[in-house]
Design an enzyme around this catalytic site. Structure first.
Site, PDB file in Angstrom:
ATOM      1  N   THR A 120      60.572 -37.747 -37.554  1.00 36.12           N
ATOM      2  CA  THR A 120      60.947 -37.021 -38.764  1.00 36.12           C
ATOM      3  C   THR A 120      60.796 -35.520 -38.610  1.00 36.12           C
ATOM      4  OG1 THR A 120      60.402 -38.897 -40.202  1.00 36.12           O
ATOM      5  CG2 THR A 120      60.386 -36.713 -41.211  1.00 36.12           C
ATOM      6  N   THR A 175      56.099 -40.669 -37.399  1.00 41.78           N
ATOM      7  CA  THR A 175      54.821 -41.159 -37.925  1.00 41.78           C
ATOM      8  C   THR A 175      54.706 -42.674 -37.925  1.00 41.78           C
ATOM      9  OG1 THR A 175      55.670 -41.108 -40.203  1.00 41.78           O
ATOM     10  CG2 THR A 175      54.528 -39.138 -39.407  1.00 41.78           C
ATOM     11  N   ASP A 176      55.834 -43.396 -37.808  1.00 41.01           N
ATOM     12  CA  ASP A 176      55.774 -44.858 -37.855  1.00 41.01           C
ATOM     13  C   ASP A 176      54.818 -45.429 -36.824  1.00 41.01           C
ATOM     14  OD1 ASP A 176      57.547 -44.988 -39.935  1.00 41.01           O
ATOM     15  OD2 ASP A 176      59.265 -45.609 -38.721  1.00 41.01           O
TER      16      ASP A 176
END
Length: 341
Positions: A16, A92-93
């Protein structure tokens, strides 16, 4: 504080933090590590020299063990060249898994900091630049040497083996339920408030592509049929059990059979607190499962337990070695029984 001679390498993986708008109205990774660094207000004023490496441009969900192995090799080369710290930017996943993988594989004095963003650069209030600035300051600081890999997000510093993503959208998504953050950035300076014990793997371990480690989560009313389909298809298994380490009675036989063939690790799906050893005695309780040969993950979250088991199996570790490694990482003692008064 970092000196004017501090050098930090920023390695970009995408995610992201590096996303821009696509023609269909969504966002996808497109920005290079150099572009990310150039967009950080105040970074040039820190006196820290930045090197960049554009490693990948993928979503965090698409990273593989092969990517992380190559990343670890890249970080070793950068540190051998003399950088004072390394920052990894990614989606961030999977930050909590990448950070723990690196913490296991890298035994370096230089700080390795993983960060990212929850709000992409097209949005008002994008958090990527602030997180990247905080991560660079942390990587350049002498106070964070020998801490292993950490995650820096929202001005908090988290140990790799504790940190978890806890919310799908908030910028304060990362937390360490067991033990809290290691520290905070205060007026741009990393302040370490507590320390934790690391257990890196021995050097020279290869992450083999043929190692398969499954993860199954206990759910109410599950008959356990899917467990029988795993036999012969996994080299190891992590069970995210109810509460302190409990599964439905229907899971007992298939888990017992699997544990006779491959390592099966017992973790808790709750997200904090340890798997117990001797409090409950019903069929499918932690006592029952540990007596059947399952390995106690202790305080280790199921996602971390899978990363550790994958590393151990890549090293051809035997059952005793695996049990001892989880006892260290999960802060428990293999075979201990602690009856309640």
């Amino acid at each position: 504080m970092p000196t004017s001679q501090s050098t930090v390498a920023v390695v970009g993986l995408g995610g992201t933090i590096a996303m821009t708008a696509t023609p269909d109205g969504g966002v996808a990774p497109a920005l290079s590590a150099e572009q990310l660094v150039a967009a950080v207000p105040g970074l040039a004023d820190t006196g820290i020299t930045i090197e960049v490496a554009d490693f990948r441009r993928v979503p965090g969900a698409s990273l593989t063990f092969a990517d992380l192995t190559a990343l670890a090799d890249t970080i070793r080369r950068l540190c051998a060249k003399g950088v004072d710290g390394v920052v990894v930017t990614q989606g961030t996943d999977t930050i909590e898994e990448t950070a723990y993988f690196l913490d296991l594989r890298l035994d370096l004095p230089q700080p390795v900091v993983v960060t990212g963003a929850m709000r992409n650069p097209t949005l008002a209030g994008a958090d990527g630049p602030a997180n990247l600035l905080a991560a660079v300051r942390t990587a350049a600081s002498p106070t964070t040497r020998n801490l292993g890999c950490v995650v820096v997000f929202a001005d908090e510093i988290h140990a790799a083996h504790r940190v978890r993503k806890t919310h799908t959208t908030t910028c304060a998504t990362f937390a360490s339920p067991d033990g809290g953050p290691l520290g905070h950035l205060v007026e741009g300076t990393p302040r370490i408030l507590n320390h934790t014990t690391r257990h890196p793997m021995p050097a020279g371990i290869d992450t083999r592509g043929d190692v398969r480690v499954g993860l199954v989560t206990a759910t109410l009313g599950d008959d356990g049929h899917h467990l029988s389909t795993l036999d012969g298809h996994v080299d190891g298994l992590v069970v995210a059990a109810f509460g302190a380490g409990h599964v439905p009675a229907t899971w007992i036989d298939p888990l017992d059979k699997l544990a006779r063939r491959v390592p099966v690790v017992l973790a808790s799906r709750t997200g904090s607190g340890p798997v117990l050893t001797a409090t409950y005695g019903f069929p499918g309780s932690e006592r029952d499962l540990l007596d059947r040969g399952l390995v106690n993950a202790g305080f280790l979250h199921p996602l971390k337990a899978r990363i550790l088991l994958h590393a151990l199996l890549s090293a051809d570790a035997d059952h005793d070695t695996i049990t001892a490694a989880f006892a260290d990482a999960g802060h428990t003692t293999p075979g201990d029984r602690h009856p309640q008064p």
